[in-house]
Design a protein around this motif. Structure first.
Motif, PDB file in Angstrom:
ATOM      1  N   THR A 211      60.495   4.297 -43.733  1.00  0.00           N
ATOM      2  CA  THR A 211      59.048   4.154 -43.850  1.00  0.00           C
ATOM      3  C   THR A 211      58.439   5.552 -43.786  1.00  0.00           C
ATOM      4  N   MET A 212      57.690   5.919 -44.834  1.00  0.00           N
ATOM      5  CA  MET A 212      57.173   7.273 -44.943  1.00  0.00           C
ATOM      6  C   MET A 212      55.903   7.445 -44.126  1.00  0.00           C
ATOM      7  N   PHE A 213      55.841   8.547 -43.381  1.00  0.00           N
ATOM      8  CA  PHE A 213      54.649   8.919 -42.633  1.00  0.00           C
ATOM      9  C   PHE A 213      54.189  10.281 -43.123  1.00  0.00           C
ATOM     10  N   LEU A 214      52.934  10.359 -43.554  1.00  0.00           N
ATOM     11  CA  LEU A 214      52.369  11.629 -43.987  1.00  0.00           C
ATOM     12  C   LEU A 214      51.675  12.306 -42.813  1.00  0.00           C
ATOM     13  N   GLY A 215      51.721  13.625 -42.801  1.00  0.00           N
ATOM     14  CA  GLY A 215      51.087  14.366 -41.723  1.00  0.00           C
ATOM     15  C   GLY A 215      51.894  14.391 -40.450  1.00  0.00           C
ATOM     16  N   ALA A 216      53.196  14.212 -40.558  1.00  0.00           N
ATOM     17  CA  ALA A 216      54.038  14.135 -39.365  1.00  0.00           C
ATOM     18  C   ALA A 216      54.089  15.468 -38.621  1.00  0.00           C
ATOM     19  N   HIS A 217      54.179  16.574 -39.350  1.00  0.00           N
ATOM     20  CA  HIS A 217      54.316  17.882 -38.714  1.00  0.00           C
ATOM     21  C   HIS A 217      53.318  18.890 -39.270  1.00  0.00           C
ATOM     22  N   GLY A 218      52.337  18.433 -40.010  1.00  0.00           N
ATOM     23  CA  GLY A 218      51.377  19.325 -40.634  1.00  0.00           C
ATOM     24  C   GLY A 218      50.380  18.534 -41.454  1.00  0.00           C
ATOM     25  N   PRO A 219      49.787  19.122 -42.498  1.00  0.00           N
ATOM     26  CA  PRO A 219      48.755  18.445 -43.286  1.00  0.00           C
ATOM     27  C   PRO A 219      49.239  17.136 -43.907  1.00  0.00           C
ATOM     28  N   ARG A 220      48.361  16.166 -43.890  1.00  0.00           N
ATOM     29  CA  ARG A 220      48.687  14.891 -44.539  1.00  0.00           C
ATOM     30  C   ARG A 220      48.348  14.927 -46.026  1.00  0.00           C
ATOM     31  N   ARG A 221      47.541  15.903 -46.427  1.00  0.00           N
ATOM     32  CA  ARG A 221      47.234  16.086 -47.849  1.00  0.00           C
ATOM     33  C   ARG A 221      47.449  17.545 -48.230  1.00  0.00           C
ATOM     34  N   LEU A 222      48.044  17.756 -49.401  1.00  0.00           N
ATOM     35  CA  LEU A 222      48.165  19.089 -49.978  1.00  0.00           C
ATOM     36  C   LEU A 222      47.593  19.021 -51.388  1.00  0.00           C
ATOM     37  N   HIS A 223      46.550  19.812 -51.616  1.00  0.00           N
ATOM     38  CA  HIS A 223      45.891  19.828 -52.923  1.00  0.00           C
ATOM     39  C   HIS A 223      45.976  21.242 -53.480  1.00  0.00           C
ATOM     40  N   ILE A 224      46.447  21.368 -54.706  1.00  0.00           N
ATOM     41  CA  ILE A 224      46.633  22.672 -55.352  1.00  0.00           C
ATOM     42  C   ILE A 224      45.597  22.836 -56.453  1.00  0.00           C
ATOM     43  N   VAL A 225      44.897  23.961 -56.424  1.00  0.00           N
ATOM     44  CA  VAL A 225      43.975  24.305 -57.514  1.00  0.00           C
ATOM     45  C   VAL A 225      44.643  25.404 -58.315  1.00  0.00           C
ATOM     46  N   LEU A 226      45.077  25.065 -59.517  1.00  0.00           N
ATOM     47  CA  LEU A 226      45.798  25.972 -60.393  1.00  0.00           C
ATOM     48  C   LEU A 226      44.810  26.651 -61.335  1.00  0.00           C
ATOM     49  N   VAL A 227      44.799  27.972 -61.310  1.00  0.00           N
ATOM     50  CA  VAL A 227      43.769  28.727 -62.022  1.00  0.00           C
ATOM     51  C   VAL A 227      44.351  29.425 -63.254  1.00  0.00           C
ATOM     52  N   GLY A 228      43.720  29.162 -64.418  1.00  0.00           N
ATOM     53  CA  GLY A 228      44.057  29.921 -65.626  1.00  0.00           C
ATOM     54  C   GLY A 228      45.295  29.470 -66.347  1.00  0.00           C
ATOM     55  N   GLY A 229      45.590  28.183 -66.284  1.00  0.00           N
ATOM     56  CA  GLY A 229      46.815  27.696 -66.914  1.00  0.00           C
ATOM     57  C   GLY A 229      46.688  27.289 -68.355  1.00  0.00           C
ATOM     58  N   GLY A 230      45.473  27.311 -68.895  1.00  0.00           N
ATOM     59  CA  GLY A 230      45.294  26.948 -70.304  1.00  0.00           C
ATOM     60  C   GLY A 230      45.584  25.499 -70.586  1.00  0.00           C
ATOM     61  N   ALA A 231      45.142  24.606 -69.677  1.00  0.00           N
ATOM     62  CA  ALA A 231      45.400  23.169 -69.875  1.00  0.00           C
ATOM     63  C   ALA A 231      44.753  22.637 -71.116  1.00  0.00           C
ATOM     64  N   SER A 232      43.654  23.285 -71.544  1.00  0.00           N
ATOM     65  CA  SER A 232      42.956  22.802 -72.745  1.00  0.00           C
ATOM     66  C   SER A 232      43.654  23.245 -74.021  1.00  0.00           C
ATOM     67  N   GLY A 233      44.708  24.084 -73.846  1.00  0.00           N
ATOM     68  CA  GLY A 233      45.451  24.532 -75.021  1.00  0.00           C
ATOM     69  C   GLY A 233      44.942  25.834 -75.582  1.00  0.00           C
ATOM     70  N   GLY A 234      43.919  26.439 -74.903  1.00  0.00           N
ATOM     71  CA  GLY A 234      43.368  27.688 -75.409  1.00  0.00           C
ATOM     72  C   GLY A 234      44.203  28.886 -75.017  1.00  0.00           C
TER      73      GLY A 234
END
Length: 234
Positions: A211-234
């Motif tokens: 049974t998975m428990f989040l936040g057991a030893h640290g953050p329960r959420r990790l969110h990454i903001v990736l900058v300048g990756g050209g997701a739009s294809g530009g």
């Protein structure tokens, strides 16, 4: 933990070994051999999975990070980061508060354009949300490389419930070995950080029934903001 007494005992043992060998450890030929061996150490086996370029490398990083239960948002320019973070906190019904270190890349962002309340410095464990700037990312496993220091205190990696990490797309490498080499090249001997944390997804653990428990030893959420990756294809 090592003590002065331990260090003295170690030095005594090494001195005894040197005397038995008839050396001091300062001989130029011996030091040259050691330096050459360190400089010319062969690379280990590097998995092929991360050996892709361009957008394919970023897509692999995102897929691996999300498989490890992190979330990823992409923006094209650094100036878009504060709004993206504010939107993330709002979407999870989290307070508009954020703690960060003194990283100049974060300090220069337009936080005043958002309703976020910013606090500066290490966390004492009472912060709900924190943001760090990663040194780099590893595509093969979706891992973040975070170096310690006042710019990005290690307490922000582990104490807040929600950890947001800003990552420049250009700093995503295919494998761990590339990032280690980059770290040594940029900082070098005598300037290396006290700690390098490799973070893959939020903190989690499982009991004997898996049974998975989040936040057991640290953050329960990790969110990454990736900058300048050209997701739009530009």
């Amino acid at each position: 933990m090592s003590t002065a007494r331990d260090t003295s005992a170690r030095d005594d043992i090494l001195a005894t070994i040197r005397r038995s060998l008839g050396v001091t450890g300062r001989e130029a030929p011996r030091r040259a051999v050691v330096a050459e061996r360190l400089a010319g150490a062969p690379a280990g086996v590097v998995p092929a999975r991360g050996q892709v370029e361009g957008r394919a490398r970023l897509e692999l990083f995102i897929a691996q990070a999300e498989a490890a239960l992190a979330t990823v948002a992409e923006v094209e320019a650094p100036g878009e980061v504060p709004a993206a973070i504010a939107a993330y906190l709002r979407s999870h019904n989290l307070p508009a508060t954020l703690r960060m270190g003194s990283d100049p890349r974060l300090s220069a962002l337009p936080w005043d354009d958002t309703p976020l309340e910013i606090a500066i410095g290490p966390s004492d464990g009472r912060d709900l949300n924190a943001v760090s700037h990663a040194m780099g990312g590893v595509a093969e496993s979706g891992t973040l490389a975070l170096v310690s220091g006042p710019e990005n205190p290690t307490t922000l990696n582990f104490l807040p419930d929600n950890h947001i990490v800003v990552l420049d797309a250009a700093e995503v490498a295919g494998d761990y070995e590339t990032l280690w080499a980059r770290l040594r090249e940029r900082l070098g001997k005598g300037a290396m950080p006290r700690t390098v944390n490799w973070v893959t997804g939020p903190s989690r653990s499982a009991d004997i029934e898996q049974t998975m428990f989040l936040g057991a030893h640290g953050p329960r959420r990790l969110h990454i903001v990736l900058v300048g990756g050209g997701a739009s294809g530009g």
